[in-house]
Structure formats: structure tokens, C-alpha cells
Design an enzyme around this catalytic site. Structure first.
Site, PDB file in Angstrom:
ATOM      1  N   HIS A 105      11.303  43.573  42.136  1.00 48.96           N
ATOM      2  CA  HIS A 105      10.555  44.827  42.216  1.00 48.96           C
ATOM      3  C   HIS A 105       9.064  44.598  42.420  1.00 48.96           C
ATOM      4  CE1 HIS A 105      14.145  46.071  39.667  1.00 48.96           C
ATOM      5  NE2 HIS A 105      14.311  46.620  40.842  1.00 48.96           N
ATOM      6  N   CYS A 122       5.974  41.251  34.889  1.00 51.34           N
ATOM      7  CA  CYS A 122       5.646  42.618  35.334  1.00 51.34           C
ATOM      8  C   CYS A 122       5.633  43.584  34.153  1.00 51.34           C
ATOM      9  CB  CYS A 122       6.627  43.086  36.413  1.00 51.34           C
ATOM     10  SG  CYS A 122       8.337  43.212  35.863  1.00 51.34           S
TER      11      CYS A 122
HETATM   12  N1  LIG Z   1      17.106  46.052  35.222  1.00 50.15           N
HETATM   13  C1  LIG Z   1      16.057  45.299  35.583  1.00 50.15           C
HETATM   14  N2  LIG Z   1      14.883  45.906  35.786  1.00 50.15           N
HETATM   15  C2  LIG Z   1      13.842  45.129  36.133  1.00 50.15           C
HETATM   16  C3  LIG Z   1      13.915  43.748  36.297  1.00 50.15           C
HETATM   17  N3  LIG Z   1      12.689  43.286  36.641  1.00 50.15           N
HETATM   18  C4  LIG Z   1      11.886  44.361  36.695  1.00 50.15           C
HETATM   19  N4  LIG Z   1      12.574  45.483  36.384  1.00 50.15           N
HETATM   20  C5  LIG Z   1      12.166  46.891  36.270  1.00 50.15           C
HETATM   21  O1  LIG Z   1      12.136  47.543  37.510  1.00 50.15           O
HETATM   22  C6  LIG Z   1      11.537  48.809  37.282  1.00 50.15           C
HETATM   23  C7  LIG Z   1      10.822  49.305  38.508  1.00 50.15           C
HETATM   24  O2  LIG Z   1      10.399  50.596  38.182  1.00 50.15           O
HETATM   25  P1  LIG Z   1       9.393  51.488  39.069  1.00 50.15           P
HETATM   26  O3  LIG Z   1       9.066  52.715  38.289  1.00 50.15           O
HETATM   27  O4  LIG Z   1       9.969  51.635  40.429  1.00 50.15           O
HETATM   28  O5  LIG Z   1       8.145  50.526  39.229  1.00 50.15           O
HETATM   29  P2  LIG Z   1       6.781  50.534  38.408  1.00 50.15           P
HETATM   30  O6  LIG Z   1       6.028  51.801  38.646  1.00 50.15           O
HETATM   31  O7  LIG Z   1       6.040  49.286  38.760  1.00 50.15           O
HETATM   32  O8  LIG Z   1       7.319  50.510  36.918  1.00 50.15           O
HETATM   33  P3  LIG Z   1       6.611  49.994  35.581  1.00 50.15           P
HETATM   34  O9  LIG Z   1       6.928  48.512  35.462  1.00 50.15           O
HETATM   35  O10 LIG Z   1       7.266  50.804  34.493  1.00 50.15           O
HETATM   36  O11 LIG Z   1       5.143  50.240  35.701  1.00 50.15           O
HETATM   37  C8  LIG Z   1      10.664  48.618  36.056  1.00 50.15           C
HETATM   38  O12 LIG Z   1      11.232  49.395  35.010  1.00 50.15           O
HETATM   39  C9  LIG Z   1      10.790  47.121  35.742  1.00 50.15           C
HETATM   40  O13 LIG Z   1      10.697  46.843  34.352  1.00 50.15           O
HETATM   41  C10 LIG Z   1      15.171  43.147  36.064  1.00 50.15           C
HETATM   42  O14 LIG Z   1      15.352  41.930  36.196  1.00 50.15           O
HETATM   43  N5  LIG Z   1      16.216  43.956  35.716  1.00 50.15           N
HETATM   44 ZN   LIG Z   2       8.956  43.228  38.047  1.00 50.15          ZN
END
Ligand SMILES: Nc1nc2c(ncn2[C@@H]2O[C@H](COP(=O)(O)OP(=O)(O)OP(=O)(O)O)[C@@H](O)[C@H]2O)c(=O)[nH]1
Ligand SMILES: [Zn+2]
Length: 210
Positions: free
Chosen positions: A98, A167
């Protein structure tokens, strides 16, 4: 006349596929990123950064270029054993798909043989191959388990990944100290709670040498 369909996605790289974007185009994209950040990509410290960053990203995703066959090098041996084999605390460095940001942690892998054992280092190499791709932790965990299940047809496979997602630590929700545990249980580890419990007991305490 048949109009050729336009591909709507670029498939993930495999050993058969070649990158469709040149090194120069990738470096130019990093240069654009630097400009977008208000930086001067021509200042001395940043001059080679596009080249370095592309090289680093290629290394961190080099698992796309590997295959199980190649990394195994034939290291599967006939052995008439049915006790659990556990390799624990395998260092994990992966990249979250992501944010393309690090996932850092440990992997614990166990299996119960069924006529064959695998070279121990190959278990770590399998973890590395899947870690060096853009991942979500759940899929990484399942891929390691399914690879071993497919290669050895063992009585069962258990994989636990414990990792911290940068992240979630350095940005976004900013939760240093948070850890995510994922597991994938195959065969007897899924069907027999005592076997599963034995595995969890073994990984829940520090090894004797620590
Ligand atoms: N299930 C899962 N989620 C992940 C992994 N790595 C990152 N994420 C999550 O992917 C999500 C992407 O959410 P978005 O709302 O699209 O992105 P964002 O605005 O950067 O989200 P935040 O991290 O909450 O600021 C986040 O909740 C991350 O924590 C993983 O390995 N597995
Ligand atoms: Zn991430």
C-alpha cells in the site's frame, strides 16, 4: 476487423516476464518525486539518488525474479521422520504494497514431514523470496505455507509472521510498538489442535541459546 483488447492491468512480474519500463524511465520518475517534494534533484547529495533508489527498490522486489525451483537447488531429501521441524525467528524485511514502506519482523515456520525433508536454509530462502515482493502480511504468510505444502506434501505446515509495519509506525496512525501477527496452518496444524498448540508453545518462549 477484430480490435485487440487493451490490457487493463500489468501482471505482477514473474521469472518469465520482463520489466516493461526502462531503468532510465524509473530514475526519471524518482527525479519527478524529488521535484514534487520541493527538492533540487541536481544538488550534490541527491544527484545519484534516483539511481540508488531504483537499485534499492529492485533489490527489495527481487523476489519476483526468483522461482522455488531455482532457490531449492534440489535440496529436498527422502527421510522417514514424523516429528515437527521448526525454524523460528527468521528475520523478515518486506515491503507493504500500500505504501511501499518496510515491514520488519520475524517468521516462524514448522512442518511435519511425510517422507521428505527440505534443506533448512531453503526455508529461510523461501521466506526471503516472498518477502522481497510488494506484500500484505497475510498473503506473505499464506504463500510461505502453501509453497512448503506444495513442495513437500508434508503432514502439515505452520507459519507465523510477527511484524511491525513502518507505515503504521512512522506515518499514518503512528503507532510505534504495534506488532501484527498472522498465521497460516495447513494439514495437521489446521485439523489437530494439540499439534497446533505444540507449535505455539515452541515459538512462545526464547530459544535456549539466548
Ligand atoms: N491487512 C493489511 N493491511 C495492511 C498491510 N500493510 C498495510 N496495511 C494497511 O493498508 C491500509 C491502507 O489504507 P488507506 O486508507 O487506503 O491508506 P492510508 O490513508 O495511507 O491509511 P493509514 O495508514 O490509515 O493512514 C492501512 O490501513 C494500512 O495499515 C498488511 O500487510 N495487511
Ligand atoms: Zn503500508
Amino acid at each position: 476487423m477484430t480490435v485487440p483488447s487493451i490490457p487493463t492491468f500489468v501482471p505482477a512480474l514473474t521469472t518469465e516476464a520482463q520489466p516493461i519500463v526502462s531503468e532510465a524511465e524509473m530514475q526519471a520518475a524518482v527525479r519527478t518525486l524529488l521535484l514534487g517534494l520541493g527538492e533540487d534533484p541536481d544538488r550534490e547529495g541527491l544527484r545519484d539518488t534516483p539511481k540508488r533508489m531504483v537499485k534499492a527498490l529492485k533489490f527489495l522486489t527481487s523476489g519476483y525474479q526468483q522461482s522455488l525451483d531455482e532457490l531449492l537447488n534440489g535440496a529436498i531429501f527422502p527421510e522417514d521422520l514424523d516429528e515437527m521441524v521448526l525454524v523460528r525467528d527468521i528475520d523478515l524485511f518486506s515491503s507493504c504494497e500500500h505504501h511501499i514502506w518496510p515491514i520488519i519482523g520475524k517468521v516462524h515456520v514448522a512442518y511435519i514431514p511425510n517422507g521428505k525433508v527440505i534443506g533448512l536454509s531453503k526455508i529461510a530462502r523461501i521466506c526471503e523470496m516472498y518477502a522481497r515482493r510488494l506484500q500484505v502480511q497475510e498473503r506473505l504468510t499464506a504463500q510461505i505455507a502453501d509453497a512448503l505444502q506444495g513442495l513437500l506434501n508434508p503432514q502439515g505446515v505452520a507459519v507465523v509472521v510477527e511484524a511491525s509495519h513502518m507505515c503504521m509506525v512512522m506515518r499514518g496512525v503512528q503507532k510505534p510498538g504495534s506488532w501484527t501477527s498472522t498465521s497460516a496452518m495447513r494439514g495437521v496444524f489446521s485439523s489437530d489442535s494439540r499439534t497446533r498448540q505444540e507449535f505455539f508453545n515452541l515459538i512462545s518462549h526464547s530459544p535456549a541459546s539466548r
